[in-house]
Design a protein around this motif. Structure first.
Motif, PDB file in Angstrom:
ATOM      1  N   LYS A 103      12.073 -12.129  -2.460  1.00 47.46           N
ATOM      2  CA  LYS A 103      12.771 -11.080  -2.370  1.00 47.46           C
ATOM      3  C   LYS A 103      11.931  -9.102  -2.485  1.00 47.46           C
ATOM      4  O   LYS A 103      12.579  -8.952  -2.234  1.00 47.46           O
ATOM      5  N   VAL A 104      11.812  -9.967  -3.352  1.00 44.81           N
ATOM      6  CA  VAL A 104      10.625  -8.317  -3.778  1.00 44.81           C
ATOM      7  C   VAL A 104       9.585  -8.300  -2.845  1.00 44.81           C
ATOM      8  O   VAL A 104       8.615  -8.824  -2.695  1.00 44.81           O
ATOM      9  N   LEU A 105       9.394  -6.764  -2.243  1.00 45.93           N
ATOM     10  CA  LEU A 105       8.316  -6.878  -2.067  1.00 45.93           C
ATOM     11  C   LEU A 105       7.698  -5.191  -2.677  1.00 45.93           C
ATOM     12  O   LEU A 105       8.014  -4.114  -3.536  1.00 45.93           O
ATOM     13  N   TYR A 106       5.472  -5.642  -3.241  1.00 47.56           N
ATOM     14  CA  TYR A 106       6.033  -4.837  -4.260  1.00 47.56           C
ATOM     15  C   TYR A 106       3.873  -3.901  -3.348  1.00 47.56           C
ATOM     16  O   TYR A 106       3.401  -4.418  -2.535  1.00 47.56           O
ATOM     17  N   VAL A 107       4.107  -2.652  -4.145  1.00 43.16           N
ATOM     18  CA  VAL A 107       3.285  -1.584  -3.555  1.00 43.16           C
ATOM     19  C   VAL A 107       2.326  -1.464  -4.603  1.00 43.16           C
ATOM     20  O   VAL A 107       3.426  -0.999  -5.651  1.00 43.16           O
ATOM     21  N   LEU A 108       0.935  -1.608  -5.026  1.00 45.86           N
ATOM     22  CA  LEU A 108       0.427  -1.019  -5.801  1.00 45.86           C
ATOM     23  C   LEU A 108       0.520   0.684  -5.604  1.00 45.86           C
ATOM     24  O   LEU A 108       0.254   1.416  -5.137  1.00 45.86           O
ATOM     25  N   GLY A 109       0.461   1.000  -7.646  1.00 48.18           N
ATOM     26  CA  GLY A 109       0.198   2.791  -7.534  1.00 48.18           C
ATOM     27  C   GLY A 109      -0.924   2.686  -7.765  1.00 48.18           C
ATOM     28  O   GLY A 109      -1.597   2.401  -8.371  1.00 48.18           O
ATOM     29  N   ASN A 110      -1.241   4.350  -8.489  1.00 45.47           N
ATOM     30  CA  ASN A 110      -2.780   4.758  -9.149  1.00 45.47           C
ATOM     31  C   ASN A 110      -2.734   4.238 -10.589  1.00 45.47           C
ATOM     32  O   ASN A 110      -3.773   3.789 -10.485  1.00 45.47           O
ATOM     33  N   HIS A 111      -1.568   3.899 -10.481  1.00 48.60           N
ATOM     34  CA  HIS A 111      -1.372   3.339 -12.097  1.00 48.60           C
ATOM     35  C   HIS A 111      -1.879   2.099 -12.160  1.00 48.60           C
ATOM     36  O   HIS A 111      -3.029   1.625 -13.876  1.00 48.60           O
ATOM     37  N   GLU A 112      -1.706   1.229 -11.601  1.00 47.63           N
ATOM     38  CA  GLU A 112      -1.747  -0.459 -11.844  1.00 47.63           C
ATOM     39  C   GLU A 112      -3.451  -0.117 -11.478  1.00 47.63           C
ATOM     40  O   GLU A 112      -4.045  -0.680 -12.209  1.00 47.63           O
ATOM     41  N   LEU A 113      -3.625   1.162 -10.618  1.00 46.87           N
ATOM     42  CA  LEU A 113      -5.637   0.918 -10.266  1.00 46.87           C
ATOM     43  C   LEU A 113      -6.215   1.037 -11.543  1.00 46.87           C
ATOM     44  O   LEU A 113      -7.257   1.071 -11.393  1.00 46.87           O
ATOM     45  N   SER A 114      -5.716   2.050 -12.225  1.00 43.14           N
ATOM     46  CA  SER A 114      -6.769   2.696 -12.500  1.00 43.14           C
ATOM     47  C   SER A 114      -7.125   1.801 -14.297  1.00 43.14           C
ATOM     48  O   SER A 114      -7.900   2.267 -14.426  1.00 43.14           O
ATOM     49  N   THR A 163      -0.941   0.986  -0.397  1.00 40.61           N
ATOM     50  CA  THR A 163      -1.162   1.689  -1.494  1.00 40.61           C
ATOM     51  C   THR A 163      -0.866   3.659  -0.791  1.00 40.61           C
ATOM     52  O   THR A 163      -0.326   4.154  -0.849  1.00 40.61           O
ATOM     53  N   GLY A 164      -1.280   3.542   0.616  1.00 45.23           N
ATOM     54  CA  GLY A 164      -1.309   4.766   1.327  1.00 45.23           C
ATOM     55  C   GLY A 164      -2.753   5.961   1.101  1.00 45.23           C
ATOM     56  O   GLY A 164      -3.278   6.318   2.085  1.00 45.23           O
ATOM     57  N   SER A 194      -6.816   5.684   3.216  1.00 49.11           N
ATOM     58  CA  SER A 194      -5.935   6.328   4.319  1.00 49.11           C
ATOM     59  C   SER A 194      -6.042   6.001   5.500  1.00 49.11           C
ATOM     60  O   SER A 194      -4.716   5.949   6.104  1.00 49.11           O
ATOM     61  N   GLU A 195      -7.199   5.929   5.925  1.00 48.08           N
ATOM     62  CA  GLU A 195      -7.033   5.759   7.480  1.00 48.08           C
ATOM     63  C   GLU A 195      -7.213   4.304   7.915  1.00 48.08           C
ATOM     64  O   GLU A 195      -6.915   4.147   9.159  1.00 48.08           O
ATOM     65  N   ILE A 196      -7.685   3.833   6.505  1.00 48.13           N
ATOM     66  CA  ILE A 196      -7.298   2.026   7.384  1.00 48.13           C
ATOM     67  C   ILE A 196      -6.073   1.841   7.228  1.00 48.13           C
ATOM     68  O   ILE A 196      -5.733   0.880   8.353  1.00 48.13           O
ATOM     69  N   PHE A 197      -5.374   1.851   5.843  1.00 50.98           N
ATOM     70  CA  PHE A 197      -3.618   2.189   5.358  1.00 50.98           C
ATOM     71  C   PHE A 197      -3.356   2.688   6.836  1.00 50.98           C
ATOM     72  O   PHE A 197      -2.320   1.621   7.954  1.00 50.98           O
ATOM     73  N   TYR A 198      -3.481   4.094   7.931  1.00 49.29           N
ATOM     74  CA  TYR A 198      -2.928   4.759   8.290  1.00 49.29           C
ATOM     75  C   TYR A 198      -3.376   3.530  10.452  1.00 49.29           C
ATOM     76  O   TYR A 198      -2.502   3.321  10.995  1.00 49.29           O
ATOM     77  N   SER A 199      -4.238   2.714  10.246  1.00 51.95           N
ATOM     78  CA  SER A 199      -5.383   2.113  11.438  1.00 51.95           C
ATOM     79  C   SER A 199      -4.325   1.277  11.711  1.00 51.95           C
ATOM     80  O   SER A 199      -3.935   0.438  12.763  1.00 51.95           O
ATOM     81  N   ILE A 200      -3.824   0.372  10.103  1.00 56.03           N
ATOM     82  CA  ILE A 200      -2.942  -0.675  10.212  1.00 56.03           C
ATOM     83  C   ILE A 200      -1.618  -0.492  10.188  1.00 56.03           C
ATOM     84  O   ILE A 200      -0.595  -1.224  11.253  1.00 56.03           O
ATOM     85  N   TYR A 201      -1.282   0.907  10.038  1.00 59.63           N
ATOM     86  CA  TYR A 201       0.110   0.854   9.977  1.00 59.63           C
ATOM     87  C   TYR A 201       0.416   0.756  12.199  1.00 59.63           C
ATOM     88  O   TYR A 201       1.360   1.205  12.784  1.00 59.63           O
ATOM     89  N   ILE A 218       6.102   0.935   3.714  1.00 58.77           N
ATOM     90  CA  ILE A 218       6.002   1.380   2.522  1.00 58.77           C
ATOM     91  C   ILE A 218       4.930   1.760   1.853  1.00 58.77           C
ATOM     92  O   ILE A 218       3.828   1.064   1.633  1.00 58.77           O
ATOM     93  N   SER A 219       4.452   2.928   1.218  1.00 60.93           N
ATOM     94  CA  SER A 219       3.528   3.258   0.529  1.00 60.93           C
ATOM     95  C   SER A 219       3.855   4.232  -0.400  1.00 60.93           C
ATOM     96  O   SER A 219       4.583   4.768  -0.815  1.00 60.93           O
ATOM     97  N   HIS A 220       2.818   4.119  -1.795  1.00 59.83           N
ATOM     98  CA  HIS A 220       2.811   4.813  -3.061  1.00 59.83           C
ATOM     99  C   HIS A 220       2.625   6.174  -3.229  1.00 59.83           C
ATOM    100  O   HIS A 220       3.633   6.745  -3.526  1.00 59.83           O
ATOM    101  N   CYS A 221       1.999   6.428  -2.285  1.00 62.41           N
ATOM    102  CA  CYS A 221       1.495   7.709  -1.997  1.00 62.41           C
ATOM    103  C   CYS A 221       2.728   8.449  -0.732  1.00 62.41           C
ATOM    104  O   CYS A 221       3.303   7.737  -0.449  1.00 62.41           O
ATOM    105  N   PRO A 222       3.092   9.803  -1.251  1.00 56.29           N
ATOM    106  CA  PRO A 222       3.636  10.353  -0.303  1.00 56.29           C
ATOM    107  C   PRO A 222       3.224   9.987   1.115  1.00 56.29           C
ATOM    108  O   PRO A 222       2.180  10.035   1.410  1.00 56.29           O
ATOM    109  N   VAL A 223       4.597   9.961   2.014  1.00 58.97           N
ATOM    110  CA  VAL A 223       4.645   9.445   3.718  1.00 58.97           C
ATOM    111  C   VAL A 223       3.409  10.731   3.906  1.00 58.97           C
ATOM    112  O   VAL A 223       2.598  10.427   4.535  1.00 58.97           O
TER     113      VAL A 223
END
Length: 261
Positions: A103-114, A163-164, A194-201, A218-223
């Motif tokens: 049931k868990v949906l998880y996206v990575l934030g910038n802190h995981e990436l850091s 992430t977005g 961002s463009e890759i994310f947008y194109s798949i969206y 679901i995106s970590h960064c604001p819509v």
């Protein structure tokens, strides 16, 4: 220490073209390191009990519902912690509080990436972690949710996430926030992400429209960091995190949720 129970949020809303409502528990930007007293000096064996207490506090008054499997999905919208070892403990603790980690949906934030030199290295490590715990880690991908009605499998909605990144945010981006080393001060690469994310969206949105299904995004960064203002679609329900500001928009044009503390 901050009152963790203030983070928890249950969102229940009717969705077009489905027979029931979706019950979603949503949380973002937990930043565990900042909510464990004496984190820098605490002994490793003391971390799991401390983190489990936080997990229980996060659910707050919804902890019994979570245990019963009331929620269709539990969305964790990035920035659980900087250290993957801490995220690992978090999911182990979460597994004790809910009946199914699927049931868990998880996206990575910038802190995981850091914590990584490259985003690809980060993705690979977190894909292993998600497989270990049986959760849905969304990295520019998604899936279809089905309901079972009269012994038939019926599509209920589409889900897409990642992430977005921040193509359209000139104030807060990889030039001044923590990210993987390959993205720091590299706006060209961030814009490309961002463009890759947008194109798949857009592909998921087209499919949702053809099937007359709602699309959960679901995106970590604001819509509007990855999607131009005004391009939001009423077919979608958008969740995001990152900026630590509450936002709830629901009208005939769009549904956007970002709720924290």
């Amino acid at each position: 220490m901050n009152d963790v129970s203030l983070w928890q949020n249950e969102i229940q809303f009717p969705v077009k073209n489905i027979w029931d409502s979706l019950n979603i528990f949503y949380i973002s930007d937990i930043h565990l390191e900042f909510h464990i007293e004496g984190f820098e000096t605490i002994k490793k064996r003391s971390l799991p009990p401390a983190i489990r207490k936080l997990v229980i506090d996060i659910f707050g008054e919804n902890k019994d519902r979570a245990k019963r499997g009331y929620f269709d999905y539990i969305i964790i919208d990035g920035d659980i912690a900087d250290d993957i070892a801490i995220v690992d403990i978090f999911f182990s603790c979460l597994n004790k509080e809910i009946p199914s980690m699927e049931k868990v949906l998880y996206v990575l934030g910038n802190h995981e990436l850091s914590a990584y030199s490259t985003r690809q290295e980060c993705y690979e490590q977190y894909m292993k972690l998600s497989a270990k715990h049986g959760i849905h880690l969304l990295i520019n991908d998604g899936f279809m949710k089905y309901d079972y009605i009269d012994k038939r499998s019926v599509p209920k909605c589409l889900i897409f996430g990642g992430t977005g990144f921040s193509k359209y945010n000139e104030m807060y981006n990889t030039t001044n926030l923590c990210y993987s080393k390959d993205l720091i001060n590299n706006r060209d690469e961030e814009i490309k992400e961002s463009e890759i994310f947008y194109s798949i969206y857009k592909k998921y949105l087209l499919k949702a429209k053809k099937m007359h299904l709602p699309l959960i995004v679901i995106s970590h960064c604001p819509v509007n960091d990855w999607l131009k203002e005004g391009e939001e679609d009423s077919q979608c329900i958008y969740f995001y995190g990152h900026d630590h500001h509450n936002r709830y928009v629901r009208d005939k044009y769009r549904t956007i949720l970002r709720i924290i503390r």
